[in-house]
Design a protein around this motif. Structure first.
Motif, short mmCIF file in Angstrom:
data_model
loop_
_atom_site.label_atom_id
_atom_site.label_comp_id
_atom_site.label_asym_id
_atom_site.label_seq_id
_atom_site.Cartn_x
_atom_site.Cartn_y
_atom_site.Cartn_z
N LEU A 102 0.83 -1.20 0.00
CA LEU A 102 0.00 0.00 0.00
C LEU A 102 0.87 1.25 0.00
O LEU A 102 1.72 1.42 0.87
N GLU A 103 0.66 2.10 -0.98
CA GLU A 103 1.48 3.32 -1.08
C GLU A 103 1.27 4.20 0.13
O GLU A 103 0.17 4.26 0.70
N LYS A 104 2.36 4.85 0.54
CA LYS A 104 2.24 5.80 1.65
C LYS A 104 1.64 7.10 1.10
O LYS A 104 1.76 7.39 -0.10
N ARG A 105 1.02 7.88 1.89
CA ARG A 105 0.53 7.67 3.25
C ARG A 105 -0.51 6.58 3.22
O ARG A 105 -1.30 6.50 2.29
N VAL A 106 -0.58 5.74 4.25
CA VAL A 106 -1.41 4.54 4.18
C VAL A 106 -2.90 4.82 4.27
O VAL A 106 -3.71 4.02 3.79
N ALA A 107 -3.28 5.92 4.89
CA ALA A 107 -4.71 6.23 5.05
C ALA A 107 -4.87 7.72 5.35
O ALA A 107 -3.90 8.43 5.63
N MET A 108 -6.10 8.18 5.33
CA MET A 108 -6.37 9.58 5.66
C MET A 108 -6.13 9.84 7.14
O MET A 108 -5.81 10.95 7.55
N ASN A 109 -6.28 8.80 7.96
CA ASN A 109 -6.03 8.90 9.40
C ASN A 109 -5.85 7.51 9.96
O ASN A 109 -6.08 6.50 9.27
N VAL A 110 -5.45 7.42 11.21
CA VAL A 110 -5.13 6.12 11.79
C VAL A 110 -6.37 5.25 11.97
O VAL A 110 -6.28 4.02 11.94
N ALA A 111 -7.54 5.86 12.15
CA ALA A 111 -8.76 5.08 12.27
C ALA A 111 -9.04 4.30 10.99
O ALA A 111 -9.44 3.12 11.03
N GLU A 112 -8.82 4.94 9.84
CA GLU A 112 -8.98 4.24 8.57
C GLU A 112 -7.95 3.12 8.43
O GLU A 112 -8.28 2.03 7.97
N ASP A 140 -6.56 1.45 10.78
CA ASP A 140 -6.92 0.35 11.67
C ASP A 140 -7.96 -0.57 11.03
O ASP A 140 -7.95 -1.79 11.25
N LYS A 141 -8.87 0.01 10.25
CA LYS A 141 -9.84 -0.82 9.53
C LYS A 141 -9.15 -1.73 8.51
O LYS A 141 -9.51 -2.89 8.35
N ILE A 142 -8.15 -1.18 7.83
CA ILE A 142 -7.40 -1.97 6.85
C ILE A 142 -6.65 -3.10 7.53
O ILE A 142 -6.68 -4.25 7.09
N VAL A 143 -5.97 -2.78 8.63
CA VAL A 143 -5.20 -3.78 9.35
C VAL A 143 -6.11 -4.87 9.92
O VAL A 143 -5.78 -6.06 9.88
N ALA A 144 -7.25 -4.47 10.45
CA ALA A 144 -8.20 -5.45 10.99
C ALA A 144 -8.65 -6.43 9.91
O ALA A 144 -8.76 -7.63 10.15
N ALA A 145 -8.88 -5.91 8.71
CA ALA A 145 -9.27 -6.78 7.59
C ALA A 145 -8.13 -7.71 7.22
O ALA A 145 -8.35 -8.89 6.90
N CYS A 146 -6.89 -7.20 7.25
CA CYS A 146 -5.72 -8.04 6.95
C CYS A 146 -5.58 -9.17 7.96
O CYS A 146 -5.33 -10.33 7.60
N GLU A 147 -5.73 -8.84 9.24
CA GLU A 147 -5.61 -9.86 10.28
C GLU A 147 -6.72 -10.91 10.17
O GLU A 147 -6.46 -12.10 10.35
N LYS A 148 -7.91 -10.47 9.85
CA LYS A 148 -9.03 -11.40 9.72
C LYS A 148 -8.83 -12.36 8.56
O LYS A 148 -9.21 -13.54 8.64
N ASN A 149 -8.20 -11.88 7.49
CA ASN A 149 -8.05 -12.69 6.28
C ASN A 149 -6.65 -13.29 6.13
O ASN A 149 -6.38 -13.97 5.13
#
Length: 338
Positions: A68-78, A80-89
C-alpha cells in the motif's frame, strides 16, 4: 502481483468537474476483475489516499496481500480498519516506504545502535536540502514533560522540515494538494519520509508529545505546502545521510559517520564515508521483500509479518498528531494512549 494504479485517476476526468460516469464505471470494473482473479496473489495499490480504505479492504477481503502506497490512510482510524481486515483474512500488508528496504538502511541501523560508536541518541534532524519558502517544521520529543518539550537535555530531540517544490500548476492541481484526494500535501508525502526516518533512528519508539512549529503555509484549499537528508547525533558519534529518500545512484548509496571526536580536538577522528552497493534499486528491494513474505505465507503457511503494519501505524499516528497541531495553532499534542 498486479497493480491497482492511480495513473488514470491522476490524468483522467474521474476527479475533475466534468466527471465521466462511464469512465468511472469502467475503472471500477477493471479493479473488480483484478480482485476476482484467482491468479493474482498480491496487489500494489498507489491510489490516492482517500481511496485506500475502500480498495485496500476490498482487496484483502478477496484474499489479496497488499503493498500500500504511503501515506497509508487519511487517518489512523482508517488504517486500523485496513489492518483489521488483513488480520481477519491472514494477508500481508506493507507500506511503500522504499528507502527502508535499501541495504544501506541495515548499515545505518547497525551504526545507530552501536553503543560504543554512536552511544545514546540525542538529536535527529531531517531538514530539506532545498528551501522553497514553503516549509513546515515539526518537533517531537520522546519522554519529557509538556513544559520542557523543546529544552530538555536528556531525551532525544527531533527536528523535521519538509516542503513541496513545484510550479503553479503543481501546487494547484496535483493530487497531493487536493483535500479530497491525498489531502495533507507536504506532510502526507515528504513528511511521511521524515517522520519514518525519525522513528527509525529512535528504534520506532513513539514520542510522548508532537508539535508543529509556527509558519505553516497552506494553499487555498487548506492543504499544507510547506530532497531530504537526515542527521543523527549521539553521545559518542554522528550519522549523516544526504539522500536517504532516493539515493543519488541506483546501484550504491553512501552515508557519513564520525565517532569519538573530542570537543577540544574534533578532527582527531575525522568523518568517514561508507558506501553500500546493491544489485537492484531500492524499489525492487521493497517488492522482492514483499514477494518473499507473500511466498512464505502462501507456500509454507507462515503468519503475516506484523512489523510492517506496526511501523506504518506509528508513522500515521505522528502524521495525524502533527496535522492536529497545525489545526490547533501549533498546540502540543500528546500521543499517550493512542
Amino acid at each position: 502481483m498486479a497493480t491497482v494504479t492511480d495513473t488514470p485517476i491522476r490524468i483522467g476526468p474521474l476527479f475533475r468537474e466534468s466527471q465521466n460516469i462511464c469512465y468511472r464505471q469502467w475503472l471500477q470494473t477493471i479493479y473488480e476483475s483484478i480482485l476476482e482473479d484467482p491468479e493474482v496473489d498480491a496487489l500494489y495499490i498507489p491510489l490516492p489516499t482517500s481511496l485506500h480504505v475502500e480498495w485496500a479492504v476490498r482487496a484483502v477481503e478477496s484474499g489479496k496481500h497488499i503493498l500500500l502506497e504511503k501515506r497509508v490512510a487519511m487517518n489512523v482510524a482508517e488504517f486500523d480498519k485496513i489492518v483489521a481486515a488483513c488480520e481477519k483474512n491472514g494477508v500481508q500488508i506493507m507500506d511503500g516506504t522504499m528507502w527502508a528496504h535499501h541495504p544501506r538502511t541495515a548499515k545505518l541501523k547497525e551504526f545507530l545502535f552501536d553503543s560504543d560508536r554512536f552511544g545514546q541518541l540525542k538529536n535527529v534532524s531531517t531538514p530539506p536540502r532545498y528551501y522553497f519558502a514553503k516549509r513546515l517544521i515539526v518537533r517531537f520529543n520522546r519522554s519529557c514533560s509538556q513544559s520542557s518539550v523543546f529544552v530538555t537535555g536528556h531525551a532525544p530531540q527531533v527536528h523535521s522540515s519538509f516542503s513541496l517544490a513545484g510550479d503553479e500548476d503543481f501546487l494547484k492541481n496535483d493530487i497531493r494538494v487536493k483535500p479530497n484526494l491525498d489531502g495533507l500535501g507536504a506532510l502526507g508525502d515528504l513528511g511521511w519520509y521524515a517522520i519514518r526516518a525519525a522513528l527509525f533512528a529512535n528504534n520506532f519508539e513513539l514520542p510522548k508529545i508532537v508539535a508543529a512549529s509556527p509558519g505553516t503555509v497552506l494553499n487555498e484549499s487548506g492543504v499544507i505546502l510547506s530532497s531530504m537528508e537526515i542527521a543523527a547525533v549521539g553521545t559518542k558519534g554522528t550519522l549523516c545521510v544526504q539522500d536517504f529518500v532516493i539515493p543519488f545512484e541506483e546501484t550504491q548509496a553512501s552515508f557519513t559517520t564520525c565517532t569519538k571526536a573530542p570537543f577540544m580536538n574534533p578532527w582527531v577522528n575525522r568523518p568517514s564515508e561508507h558506501t553500500v552497493k546493491t544489485e537492484i534499486p531500492q524499489e525492487a528491494c521493497m517488492v522482492r521483500e514483499f514477494a518473499r513474505l507473500v511466498g512464505e505465507i502462501k507456500n509454507k503457511g507462515a503468519e503475516p509479518d506484523g512489523f510492517w503494519p506496526n511501523i506504518s501505524r506509528k508513522t500515521q499516528l505522528v502524521v495525524d498528531a502533527i496535522k492536529e497541531s497545525v489545526d490547533k495553532n501549533c498546540e502540543q499534542i500528546s500521543l499517550s494512549g493512542r
